[in-house]
Design a protein around this motif. Structure first.
Motif, mmCIF file in Angstrom:
data_model
loop_
_atom_site.group_PDB
_atom_site.id
_atom_site.type_symbol
_atom_site.label_atom_id
_atom_site.label_comp_id
_atom_site.label_asym_id
_atom_site.label_seq_id
_atom_site.Cartn_x
_atom_site.Cartn_y
_atom_site.Cartn_z
ATOM 1 N N SER A 1 0.834 -1.200 0.000
ATOM 2 C CA SER A 1 0.000 0.000 0.000
ATOM 3 C C SER A 1 0.867 1.247 0.000
ATOM 4 O O SER A 1 2.068 1.198 0.249
ATOM 5 N N ALA A 2 0.223 2.355 -0.297
ATOM 6 C CA ALA A 2 0.888 3.655 -0.275
ATOM 7 C C ALA A 2 -0.108 4.685 0.242
ATOM 8 O O ALA A 2 -1.322 4.544 0.054
ATOM 9 N N LEU A 3 0.410 5.703 0.875
ATOM 10 C CA LEU A 3 -0.411 6.837 1.271
ATOM 11 C C LEU A 3 -0.211 7.926 0.246
ATOM 12 O O LEU A 3 0.921 8.322 -0.031
ATOM 13 N N ILE A 4 -1.318 8.371 -0.362
ATOM 14 C CA ILE A 4 -1.225 9.480 -1.309
ATOM 15 C C ILE A 4 -1.974 10.671 -0.739
ATOM 16 O O ILE A 4 -2.910 10.514 0.039
ATOM 17 N N GLU A 5 -1.546 11.845 -1.157
ATOM 18 C CA GLU A 5 -2.170 13.074 -0.677
ATOM 19 C C GLU A 5 -3.069 13.641 -1.770
ATOM 20 O O GLU A 5 -2.642 13.804 -2.907
ATOM 21 N N ILE A 6 -4.325 13.906 -1.403
ATOM 22 C CA ILE A 6 -5.310 14.450 -2.339
ATOM 23 C C ILE A 6 -5.915 15.693 -1.719
ATOM 24 O O ILE A 6 -6.268 15.689 -0.540
ATOM 25 N N ASP A 7 -6.024 16.773 -2.513
ATOM 26 C CA ASP A 7 -6.748 17.957 -2.049
ATOM 27 C C ASP A 7 -8.227 17.659 -2.165
ATOM 28 O O ASP A 7 -8.750 17.462 -3.255
ATOM 29 N N MET A 8 -8.901 17.642 -1.032
ATOM 30 C CA MET A 8 -10.321 17.307 -1.027
ATOM 31 C C MET A 8 -10.976 17.964 0.172
ATOM 32 O O MET A 8 -10.408 17.971 1.255
ATOM 33 N N PHE A 9 -12.163 18.482 -0.019
ATOM 34 C CA PHE A 9 -12.945 19.095 1.051
ATOM 35 C C PHE A 9 -12.193 20.261 1.704
ATOM 36 O O PHE A 9 -12.204 20.424 2.909
ATOM 37 N N ASN A 10 -11.501 21.047 0.908
ATOM 38 C CA ASN A 10 -10.747 22.221 1.369
ATOM 39 C C ASN A 10 -9.593 21.864 2.303
ATOM 40 O O ASN A 10 -9.179 22.672 3.128
ATOM 41 N N GLN A 11 -9.094 20.661 2.219
ATOM 42 C CA GLN A 11 -7.939 20.273 3.019
ATOM 43 C C GLN A 11 -7.221 19.111 2.338
ATOM 44 O O GLN A 11 -7.723 18.531 1.403
ATOM 45 N N LYS A 12 -6.044 18.814 2.821
ATOM 46 C CA LYS A 12 -5.270 17.705 2.284
ATOM 47 C C LYS A 12 -5.733 16.426 2.979
ATOM 48 O O LYS A 12 -5.792 16.355 4.188
ATOM 49 N N GLN A 13 -6.085 15.428 2.177
ATOM 50 C CA GLN A 13 -6.526 14.131 2.688
ATOM 51 C C GLN A 13 -5.473 13.085 2.347
ATOM 52 O O GLN A 13 -4.977 13.039 1.221
ATOM 53 N N LEU A 14 -5.125 12.237 3.302
ATOM 54 C CA LEU A 14 -4.251 11.110 3.034
ATOM 55 C C LEU A 14 -5.129 9.889 2.776
ATOM 56 O O LEU A 14 -5.987 9.562 3.589
ATOM 57 N N VAL A 15 -4.915 9.256 1.633
ATOM 58 C CA VAL A 15 -5.723 8.110 1.231
ATOM 59 C C VAL A 15 -4.803 6.903 1.081
ATOM 60 O O VAL A 15 -3.759 6.977 0.438
ATOM 61 N N ASP A 16 -5.218 5.789 1.684
ATOM 62 C CA ASP A 16 -4.467 4.543 1.593
ATOM 63 C C ASP A 16 -4.885 3.825 0.320
ATOM 64 O O ASP A 16 -6.064 3.532 0.130
ATOM 65 N N VAL A 17 -3.932 3.567 -0.572
ATOM 66 C CA VAL A 17 -4.232 2.921 -1.853
ATOM 67 C C VAL A 17 -3.340 1.698 -2.027
ATOM 68 O O VAL A 17 -2.262 1.602 -1.435
ATOM 69 N N ALA A 18 -3.792 0.763 -2.847
ATOM 70 C CA ALA A 18 -3.029 -0.455 -3.105
ATOM 71 C C ALA A 18 -1.919 -0.161 -4.109
ATOM 72 O O ALA A 18 -2.153 0.401 -5.178
ATOM 73 N N LEU A 19 -0.704 -0.519 -3.749
ATOM 74 C CA LEU A 19 0.456 -0.329 -4.617
ATOM 75 C C LEU A 19 1.362 -1.536 -4.466
ATOM 76 O O LEU A 19 1.880 -1.814 -3.381
ATOM 77 N N GLU A 20 1.529 -2.256 -5.550
ATOM 78 C CA GLU A 20 2.401 -3.422 -5.520
ATOM 79 C C GLU A 20 3.760 -3.027 -6.072
ATOM 80 O O GLU A 20 3.883 -2.629 -7.226
ATOM 81 N N VAL A 21 4.778 -3.137 -5.206
ATOM 82 C CA VAL A 21 6.139 -2.823 -5.613
ATOM 83 C C VAL A 21 6.769 -4.136 -6.083
ATOM 84 O O VAL A 21 6.968 -5.060 -5.313
ATOM 85 N N ILE A 22 7.034 -4.179 -7.388
ATOM 86 C CA ILE A 22 7.540 -5.410 -8.010
ATOM 87 C C ILE A 22 8.969 -5.698 -7.587
ATOM 88 O O ILE A 22 9.308 -6.798 -7.220
ATOM 89 N N LYS A 23 9.810 -4.676 -7.629
ATOM 90 C CA LYS A 23 11.225 -4.891 -7.287
ATOM 91 C C LYS A 23 11.838 -3.607 -6.782
ATOM 92 O O LYS A 23 11.322 -2.519 -6.978
ATOM 93 N N LYS A 24 12.962 -3.766 -6.143
ATOM 94 C CA LYS A 24 13.728 -2.630 -5.638
ATOM 95 C C LYS A 24 15.063 -2.659 -6.357
ATOM 96 O O LYS A 24 15.783 -3.642 -6.318
ATOM 97 N N GLU A 25 15.343 -1.562 -7.080
ATOM 98 C CA GLU A 25 16.594 -1.520 -7.854
ATOM 99 C C GLU A 25 17.623 -0.663 -7.168
ATOM 100 O O GLU A 25 17.375 0.255 -6.491
#
Length: 186
Positions: free
Chosen positions: A162-186
């Motif tokens: 998962s990742a936390l992304i920041e979205i401007d919503m409702f006149n403030q910054k919202q942190l939203v937890d989204v699914a993010l699959e990290v395939i590899k680390k280079e």
């Protein structure tokens, strides 16, 4: 939906989002208004690695993207909408209030916020999982709705996919937890 259209937001009791979607849609249709309405709760895919998810073959399950919020997309102007839904909100034990934007009293969310959410949700009303890899100390997204949105990612949890992304919503910054699959680390 035909232009112009707006998104209005209802603030609802916790864990009643889906029930409010159904009851509000039914109540507004019962009024027989000459406008189009779509009531929805934006969802986000989340990774689940448990026995039930493995048995069902669904490791990405959906949950509300913004807890306590239900969206109404309509071509009904704000003043008419406020009047039309007053009785529905008053009669509902699950809807707390119609969201307003600060001191201005506007009830429709801003166009730029709406367009950004429409881009992320991709007309499916669900923020699907994205795929990427870590290069040095930055993340590179290769697939999914977060492509090109790397600057909005605030934190990556590789273990929970998962990742936390920041979205401007409702006149403030919202942190939203989204699914993010990290395939590899280079």
């Amino acid at each position: 939906m035909q232009e112009p259209y707006w998104w209005y937001v209802l603030y609802v009791r916790t864990n009643t989002e889906h029930r409010v979607v159904k009851s509000f849609q039914h109540a507004i249709m019962k009024k027989g208004l000459p406008y189009e309405f779509e009531t929805f709760c934006p969802e986000s895919e989340q990774y689940y690695n448990n026995k039930k998810a493995r048995i069902l073959g669904k490791q990405y399950l959906k949950r509300p993207m913004f807890s306590n919020y239900v969206f109404v997309e309509t071509n009904m102007p704000a003043m008419e909408f406020r009047i039309a839904v007053f009785e529905i909100i008053y009669d509902s034990s699950d809807i707390i209030r119609l969201l307003t934007l600060g001191k201005s009293g506007e009830i429709a969310i801003k166009d730029e916020e709406r367009k950004r959410l429409e881009y992320l949700l991709r007309s499916k009303r669900c923020l699907e999982h994205s795929v990427g890899y870590i290069e040095g100390d930055k993340i590179v997204i290769t697939g999914g709705p977060l492509v090109g949105q790397e600057g909005n990612i605030k934190k990556v949890n590789r273990h929970h996919r998962s990742a936390l992304i920041e979205i401007d919503m409702f006149n403030q910054k919202q942190l939203v937890d989204v699914a993010l699959e990290v395939i590899k680390k280079e």
